[in-house]
Design an enzyme around this catalytic site. Structure first.
Site, PDB file in Angstrom:
ATOM      1  N   SER A 198       0.777  -1.328  -0.047  1.00 55.45           N
ATOM      2  CA  SER A 198      -0.047   0.041  -0.010  1.00 55.45           C
ATOM      3  C   SER A 198       0.876   1.291   0.078  1.00 55.45           C
ATOM      4  O   SER A 198       1.995   1.148   0.464  1.00 55.45           O
ATOM      5  CB  SER A 198      -0.789  -0.115   1.174  1.00 55.45           C
ATOM      6  OG  SER A 198      -1.590   1.242   1.551  1.00 55.45           O
TER       7      SER A 198
ATOM      8  N   TYR B 254      -3.064  -0.694  10.335  1.00 60.13           N
ATOM      9  CA  TYR B 254      -2.906  -1.000   8.973  1.00 60.13           C
ATOM     10  C   TYR B 254      -1.741  -0.586   8.395  1.00 60.13           C
ATOM     11  O   TYR B 254      -0.861  -1.344   7.677  1.00 60.13           O
ATOM     12  CB  TYR B 254      -4.262  -0.438   8.326  1.00 60.13           C
ATOM     13  CG  TYR B 254      -4.114  -0.452   6.817  1.00 60.13           C
ATOM     14  CD1 TYR B 254      -4.771  -1.779   6.257  1.00 60.13           C
ATOM     15  CD2 TYR B 254      -3.632   0.435   5.895  1.00 60.13           C
ATOM     16  CE1 TYR B 254      -4.756  -1.793   4.931  1.00 60.13           C
ATOM     17  CE2 TYR B 254      -3.591   0.385   4.544  1.00 60.13           C
ATOM     18  CZ  TYR B 254      -4.282  -1.022   3.932  1.00 60.13           C
ATOM     19  OH  TYR B 254      -4.378  -0.930   2.546  1.00 60.13           O
TER      20      TYR B 254
END
Length: 678
Positions: free
Chosen positions: A555, A568
């Site tokens: 990501s 996350y």
């Protein structure tokens, strides 16, 4: 509009081809003679409709027929230059074609055109080939069928065989068909129904005779220690051996595998005669063209350890390659095509089963089906007589036939990922599903792995049948579950080449609201999950010795510090560094490890739909429905990122163009300057 004669032929072909006792996949051909209107003269014209080259009877459609003018077809008899030049006649068939389109005429066209019967079937039933490959096949033919079926000695398919059968039919008006030595059967009739009935009568009469008169143990007794392992044990052993066996079978070129542990295979491998019969090879041309002239058979009992079996398979593979090279050298001429590879296409493991190989899953599966046909043929022949296949010299004439080579050269160029086996986690939706879809479209076999088995199977079904994709359950945070999913992959496709660590979830919370449970869940699924998948897959990749790819869907957050997503972003950073670490460690095995950093993939995303989208929208003060555009507006390109963009990156990273790239992270975020890699 399909001519009524052609329509009747297609219906008959589909019925015959739908039953494996009649013929194997893509085996045999059927024909019908009739009249149609000549579009030029308006007069009736006699035509031959015949299944074209490469088609399958069970799925035959009008476009799979070759249509020829009978007058021109029969005129070829007057210009036939003799058996030494009979291959030239195949090109002449093109000058007999009628109309536009249709399939290319096959080598068997002469058999159908020259035999004086309105309807002709040429089939490869196990029962018929059992008679055809018996040492005393001619005597058995007379004993079983009387004068209704005539014996035809082995002759390679071609124009001369068509002339031979035409002559035999003319000399035996009472006959309804013939047994082709070493090959199969041909039957005929005045009507389509007659031809079909006669074909079935030959097949069923042969089968009934074998059942009534054959010996109880045609393969001899059972070899002690070679009996089938219990199902769970043999599947575990098959999965343990699969990477090594596939690597050996892919020495010359990458192959996809198929595993078979049917009773027919296991019983054969346990029998005394199995080694000797396997060494004789197959006989019917359709069989050995797909299975090679003979298989590689392991000569160790099932009680041997995995390590012992692997070591012996490696030794036998060296011997097999030398033997095949000797076979090629013994029969090749200056005009023969180059050797097409010396690896086995069928590998037999007593107690465990059979691995069959091909350029794609369908080809591998069909090769296995053909070897089961061969086992059935050997059983029938041995129960009545002695199995006696055609000679290696005759096999070579067909395997390296110029016409067969031309057929291979006409095949379409393979897609970039053909022959590759991909395992994609979290692939039932969103980015994972887009990746699976793209890889399948590029020719890969795909395993859709997801926590939800039902959704995984549904997503796989959308990609095609099980020759293209399968769905498996995979809780990536559970080591045993991951290993089971990898084992399913090895049993389904024979190996693994490409792993995409995509499974994930996201908990959008600030530090003080993030619980220890949140932290553990986030890291278990993505950091630990990626580690477990990579570890299980790497073992198989290393054993195969074929290289491979591992892709991490990381990501932008792995390098960008944003608010309210400590768990996350931290786990994404963990994944990002796993890429670098594994690139270094696995590089010596030819395995490339790369990462992709998407951002703002809202549409179709399971993560965003599960609450992450609402949280991020609240964080940024926008409506959830506008979140995708919000992400796009803050990028350099001002374009929204969708799952297919990430799939494109996976395709490029795992394709041939970046074969020297490893340890790389590719941003797929429309340009977020703060996330530029440094």
């Amino acid at each position: 509009m399909t001519n009524s004669t052609a329509a009747e032929l297609i219906a008959r072909s589909n019925r015959l081809g739908a039953d494996p006792k009649n013929t194997n996949y893509a085996g045999g051909n059927t024909s019908a003679k009739g009249t149609d209107t000549d579009p030029v003269t308006g007069e009736p014209i006699e035509l031959l409709w015949v299944k074209g080259s490469g088609g399958d009877l069970g799925t035959l459609k009008p476009e799979g027929l070759a249509v020829l003018r009978l007058d021109r077809m029969r005129a070829l008899v007057d210009v036939y230059p003799g058996v030494e030049r009979e291959d030239e006649m195949v090109a002449a068939f093109d000058y007999c074609l009628h109309g536009k389109g249709g399939a290319a005429p096959s080598i068997d066209t002469a058999m159908h055109g020259l035999v004086d019967a309105a309807h002709v079937d040429h089939l490869h039933p196990d029962s018929g080939i059992a008679i055809a490959t018996s040492a005393d096949g001619e005597e058995l033919t007379a004993k079983i069928f009387g004068d209704k079926v005539v014996w035809v000695p082995w002759r390679r398919p071609g124009f001369q065989l068509g002339l031979d059968i035409a002559e035999i039919k003319a000399a035996n008006p009472q006959a309804i068909g013939c047994i082709l030595g070493g090959h199969g059967i041909t039957a005929w009739g005045d009507t389509s129904a007659d031809a079909e009935a006669n074909s079935l009568w030959v097949i069923e009469t042969a089968a009934a005779y074998i059942a009534a008169n054959g010996t109880a143990d045609p393969f001899g007794g059972v070899r002690a220690g070679f009996e089938a392992l219990p199902e769970a044990e043999r599947h575990a052993r098959a999965a343990a051996l699969a990477p090594t066996v596939r690597g050996l079978a892919s020495t010359d070129k990458p192959m996809v595998g198929h595993y078979t542990d049917s009773d027919a295979v296991l019983d054969f491998l346990a029998a005394d005669k199995a080694p000797a019969l396997a060494a004789l090879g197959t006989s019917c041309p359709d069989h050995f063209l797909r299975t090679k002239v003979k298989p590689l058979i392991l000569d160790l009992p099932a009680s041997a350890t995995v390590e012992e079996q692997i070591a012996r398979l490696q030794e036998l593979h060296v011997e097999y390659r030398a033997d095949y090279q000797a076979y090629y050298d013994a029969h090749a001429t200056s005009e023969s095509p180059a050797i097409r590879g010396a690896d086995p296409l069928i590998v037999l493991i007593p107690g465990v089963g059979m691995f069959s190989y091909g350029a794609n899953k369908q080809t591998a599966r069909v090769a296995g089906e053909f070897y089961v046909n061969a086992i059935n043929v050997m059983r029938g022949a041995e129960s009545l007589s002695t199995y006696t296949p055609i000679s290696d010299a005759e096999k070579f004439r067909i395997e390296y036939w110029a016409l067969e080579e031309a057929k291979l050269q006409r095949m379409p160029k393979p897609k970039t990922h053909q022959g590759r086996i991909a395992f994609v986690t979290g692939a039932a939706s969103g980015i994972g599903k887009a990746i699976a879809t793209r890889l399948a479209a590029e020719g890969a076999c795909v395993v859709v792995a997801d926590l939800d088995l039902e959704k995984a199977q549904a997503a796989a079904a959308e990609l095609g049948g099980t020759d293209v994709a399968i769905g498996v359950a995979a809780n990536v945070a559970d080591a045993a579950g991951v290993q089971a999913a990898i084992d399913q992959t090895l049993l389904a496709f024979g190996g693994i080449d490409l792993v995409v660590n995509n499974a994930g979830l996201s908990l959008s919370k600030p530090l003080l609201e993030t619980t220890e449970k949140d932290w553990d869940l986030q890291h278990d699924v993505m950091a630990k999950g990626s580690f477990l998948v990579s570890k299980a897959a790497a073992k198989a990749l290393i054993e195969q010795k074929l290289g491979g790819d591992v892709i991490y869907i990381s990501s932008k957050n792995s390098v960008f510090a944003g608010p309210n997503n400590i768990a996350y972003s931290a786990t994404k950073a963990d994944q990002a560094h796993q890429v670098r670490l594994l690139a270094v460690e696995l590089g010596e095995h030819g395995v490339r490890v790369n990462g992709i950093n998407p951002d703002g993939v809202v549409r179709g995303s399971g993560i965003f739909a599960a609450g992450w989208g609402a949280n991020r929208a609240a964080t940024y003060g926008v409506e959830e429905k506008d979140l995708g555009q919000f992400y796009a507006n803050r990028t350099i390109l001002k374009r929204e990122v969708v799952p297919e963009n990430v799939a494109d990156a996976v395709y490029v990273l795992t394709g041939p163009e970046l074969s020297r790239t490893t340890g790389l992270h590719i941003p797929v975020d429309s340009g977020v300057a703060a996330a530029f890699l440094r």
